[in-house]
Scaffold this active site. Structure first.
Site, mmCIF file in Angstrom:
data_model
loop_
_atom_site.group_PDB
_atom_site.id
_atom_site.type_symbol
_atom_site.label_atom_id
_atom_site.label_comp_id
_atom_site.label_asym_id
_atom_site.label_seq_id
_atom_site.Cartn_x
_atom_site.Cartn_y
_atom_site.Cartn_z
ATOM 1 N N HIS A 634 -2.572 8.185 -6.526
ATOM 2 C CA HIS A 634 -3.263 9.445 -6.244
ATOM 3 C C HIS A 634 -2.258 10.585 -6.165
ATOM 4 C CE1 HIS A 634 -1.783 7.967 -2.398
ATOM 5 N NE2 HIS A 634 -1.803 9.232 -1.956
ATOM 6 N N ASP A 636 -1.606 14.126 -3.769
ATOM 7 C CA ASP A 636 -1.959 14.656 -2.451
ATOM 8 C C ASP A 636 -2.468 16.080 -2.582
ATOM 9 O OD1 ASP A 636 -1.102 12.318 -1.259
ATOM 10 O OD2 ASP A 636 0.915 13.098 -0.832
ATOM 11 N N HIS A 686 1.527 8.939 -6.878
ATOM 12 C CA HIS A 686 2.131 7.839 -6.130
ATOM 13 C C HIS A 686 1.065 6.918 -5.552
ATOM 14 C CE1 HIS A 686 1.347 11.083 -3.267
ATOM 15 N NE2 HIS A 686 1.278 10.162 -2.319
ATOM 16 N N ARG A 696 1.469 -1.871 9.546
ATOM 17 C CA ARG A 696 2.357 -0.758 9.204
ATOM 18 C C ARG A 696 1.688 0.556 9.586
ATOM 19 N NH1 ARG A 696 3.277 1.823 3.300
ATOM 20 N NH2 ARG A 696 5.039 3.197 3.794
#
Length: 705
Positions: A634, A636, A686, A696
């Site tokens: 995607h 941002d 990314h 995480r």
């Protein structure tokens, strides 16, 4: 032949002696400066003021005889009805042993008196007064105002007699005191005043007043007349009304704070050329003692909800002082003055206790040698100067207003800014101070030190310490620390300190910003693992831990669905399991963090681009193998994105990382507390790589959407 010059003056002096109506001893006074001076003072106990008096006398080599040692004082004080007769009795008795008719006697108070020059100047000015007895002069008449009209008028200067200081030849002083038969509680001021206003007595004893303050400066009623004069490596008081330099400064009546202020400088205690000359006197070295260090009772007071309490105790533990010589008293959420007294009593009752160290928990102890430094200064009462960053605030007041509250002394700013460094006798301290146990057992033994019907406990305490004659010193010779702002501290979060970036930015930075962050801009501690992707340290482990725990405590994770009512339009194209900063009320604080710590790096790495670090979306993402392990490719919705790893790969989780598809470049081992800075649109498509074990956490900010 004609007689001229010095011979003529000598003849005139002889003639004056032959025709003088009083004792030929006057010729010594008229023609030459007396040399034989004895200073008499009354002190029934040794106070800080008395020690200050003796130090000033020693500095100028005065010969001092102290009267009344060991006696109980019955002569009253400036706050009670007229007294002082005890001084007259003691002086009269002392004069009986003095047979030398040329002996000059100076009688002065001691607790509130300072010498600003030496005997030679004093005797010269006495000789120039051309009288056998010279009293200090006052602007105000006391204790009987009805006697005002009986005082002789003067063309210039002060009319009224002050009994706190006078100088004269022994025979004349004996004559002056011959009629005294009063009680110790009678007024010495009234006795001497009646002698002075009696024309016959005044003439026979040969009394005058020091009308223009050449010998004596009484401060009561004359505060506007007196300033400090720094000149040629000397400091003394100057009377600007009469342009005189008085030799003796007397803080009579309610001017104790003013004499304390002048006593910070006179005589030669602090000068521009030398700085503090008192600071290295009378020290108590502790180096090499270890097991023999004095026992200290530390009273720790938590008076209200306070940020960074855990940090306070960490720093307390780091004080460089043998732990087996420390005793702790901790109070929390109980009526303040009662608990302070209990901790003071703990020190009083422990025969091994030598010091009581009072610390409020909002004090930031930055100097690990603080306790040792304060003890070595060897004062009955000593406080380190503390400040509040970005504010003109300290834990001491340089002066008091007429109603007993804060007033700024002339030197306050110079002391706060470090332009004058030394030991300062001040009227008020708070938050942190060290008191000798002997002082608590003697001068400050009263059980109600912190109680008052009108004052808060700190002000009541300082008022009573002042009234007991104990000097409260503050030192700014070292950087000791600061005091936190607690006024707006909220406790409705799990880790409330995270919200302190506005109120206590320095403490917030020390707690939450990585120790190497300063090297990012200064030394270029920035890595570029992928093209135009910058990697730098920004958060401490504590910051990462607190942010994770805060989000888990809030617990309202989004679920990772496309429909999302939290965002404008209600639809998220590439959803994550997250909690937005504004959900926990942290959006303003986060924007401040980005502006202060991310924006400078952005402007450094992308020259010509400036940002105010605005964002629509800033959130903490949680990746779990059984929940959302990864994120599809995607762009941002940002000009640039800040992605901060909040926990540690290999310990907290396995896998994870970020891959930039255009460059086929991955960051596979994110470092906890390090930020990835990269463009959001167009070039840096990314994806989030799969987390295969553990959990995480990352924080993500879409800046300048």
């Amino acid at each position: 032949r004609r007689i001229t010059g010095p011979k003529m003056r000598g003849v005139l002096v002889v003639l004056a002696c032959l025709f003088a109506s009083f004792s030929p001893l006057a010729c010594n006074q008229q023609g030459s400066i007396p040399e034989d001076l004895l200073v008499l003072t009354v002190a029934t106990q040794e106070t800080d003021g008395f020690r200050r008096f003796l130090r000033s006398a020693k500095h100028f080599n005065y010969t001092i005889k102290v009267l009344g040692r060991g006696e109980t004082w019955k002569g009253g004080d400036y706050m009670s009805p007229p007294g002082g007769g005890q001084k007259v009795r003691l002086l009269k008795s002392a004069l009986e042993d003095i047979q030398d008719e040329n002996r000059v006697i100076l009688l002065v108070d001691s607790y509130d008196v300072i010498f600003s020059s030496g005997p030679r100047e004093l005797l010269k000015k006495f000789q120039q007064a051309k009288h056998r007895v010279v009293f200090s002069a006052e602007t105000l008449i006391w204790p009987d105002r009805h006697l005002e009209d009986k005082h002789p008028h003067v063309r210039e200067g002060k009319r009224f007699l002050g009994a706190g200081g006078f100088i004269g030849y022994a025979p004349n002083l004996k004559q002056m005191l011959s009629d005294w038969s009063g009680a110790d509680s009678d007024s010495d001021q009234l006795f001497f005043t009646k002698l002075y206003i009696n024309p016959e007595k005044r003439k026979s004893i040969n009394i005058t007043l020091d009308n223009k303050c050449r010998l004596f400066q009484n401060l009561h009623g004359a505060l506007d007349e007196v300033v400090l004069k720094f000149e040629d490596g000397r400091v003394r008081a100057r009377n600007v009304l009469y342009n005189t330099l008085p030799v003796i400064i007397h803080g009579n009546g309610p001017t104790k704070l003013q004499i304390n202020y002048l006593g910070n400088y006179i005589p030669h205690l602090w000068m521009f050329e030398t700085g503090c000359t008192l600071c290295n006197e009378g020290l108590r070295p502790l180096s090499g003692l270890q097991s023999e260090y004095p026992v200290v009772v530390i009273g720790i007071f938590i008076q209200q909800p306070t940020p960074f309490v855990s940090v306070f105790f960490e720093r307390l533990l780091n004080l460089k002082y043998p732990k087996n010589r420390l005793r702790l008293f901790i109070y929390n959420q109980v009526k303040h003055y009662v608990q302070i007294y209990n901790s003071v009593d703990m020190c009083r009752d422990d025969i091994d206790c030598e010091y009581f160290f009072s610390i409020d928990v909002d004090v930031v102890l930055k100097n690990e040698d603080m306790l040792r430094i304060l003890i070595e200064l060897n004062k009955p009462f000593i406080a380190p100067m503390m400040t509040k960053p970005g504010r003109l605030w300290t834990n001491f007041w340089g002066a008091l207003s007429a109603d007993g509250y804060y007033a700024r002394s002339e030197d306050y700013m110079d002391i706060v800014k470090g332009r004058r460094m030394g030991l300062w006798n001040v009227p008020y301290v708070s938050h942190i101070f060290l008191i000798k146990a002997d002082t608590l057992r003697t001068d400050l033994k009263d059980p109600d030190l912190f109680e008052s019907a009108t004052l808060d406990p700190d002000m009541a305490f300082c008022s009573k310490v002042r009234n007991k004659g104990v000097f409260m010193f503050v030192t700014n010779m070292h950087t000791f620390g600061r005091v936190l702002s607690t006024e707006n501290y909220q406790t409705n979060h799990l880790h409330n300190d995270l919200w302190q970036i506005f109120e206590n930015p320095v403490e917030w930075e020390e707690r939450y910003i990585h120790e190497n962050y300063s090297k990012v801009l200064r030394d270029g501690l920035i890595e570029m693992p992928c093209p135009d992707v910058y990697w730098f340290p920004v958060f401490t482990d504590v910051a990462c831990k607190h942010l994770i725990e805060e989000m888990e405590h809030f617990g309202q994770w989004s679920g990772g669905r496309n429909v999302d009512k939290r965002i404008l339009g209600g639809y998220e194209n590439v959803p994550t399991v997250d909690i937005h900063m504004n959900q926990v009320g942290y959006d303003k604080e986060w924007q401040k963090f980005l502006l202060d710590y991310a924006a400078p790096v952005t402007e450094k790495m992308y020259p010509g681009y400036y940002t105010m670090a605005q964002f629509d979306l800033a959130f903490v993402v949680r990746y779990k193998p059984d929940e959302q392990p990864a994120l599809r490719p995607h762009h941002d919705a940002s000009t640039f994105t800040i992605n901060i790893a909040l926990n540690q790969v290999g310990i907290d989780y396995q896998g994870g990382g970020c891959r930039f598809l255009r460059y086929n470049c991955s960051v596979n081992a994110p470092r906890r507390g390090w930020a990835l800075l990269h463009p959001g649109r167009l070039t840096h498509y990314h994806e989030g790589l799969p987390t295969i074990e553990g959990v995480r956490y990352i924080s993500v900010s879409f800046v300048d959407p």
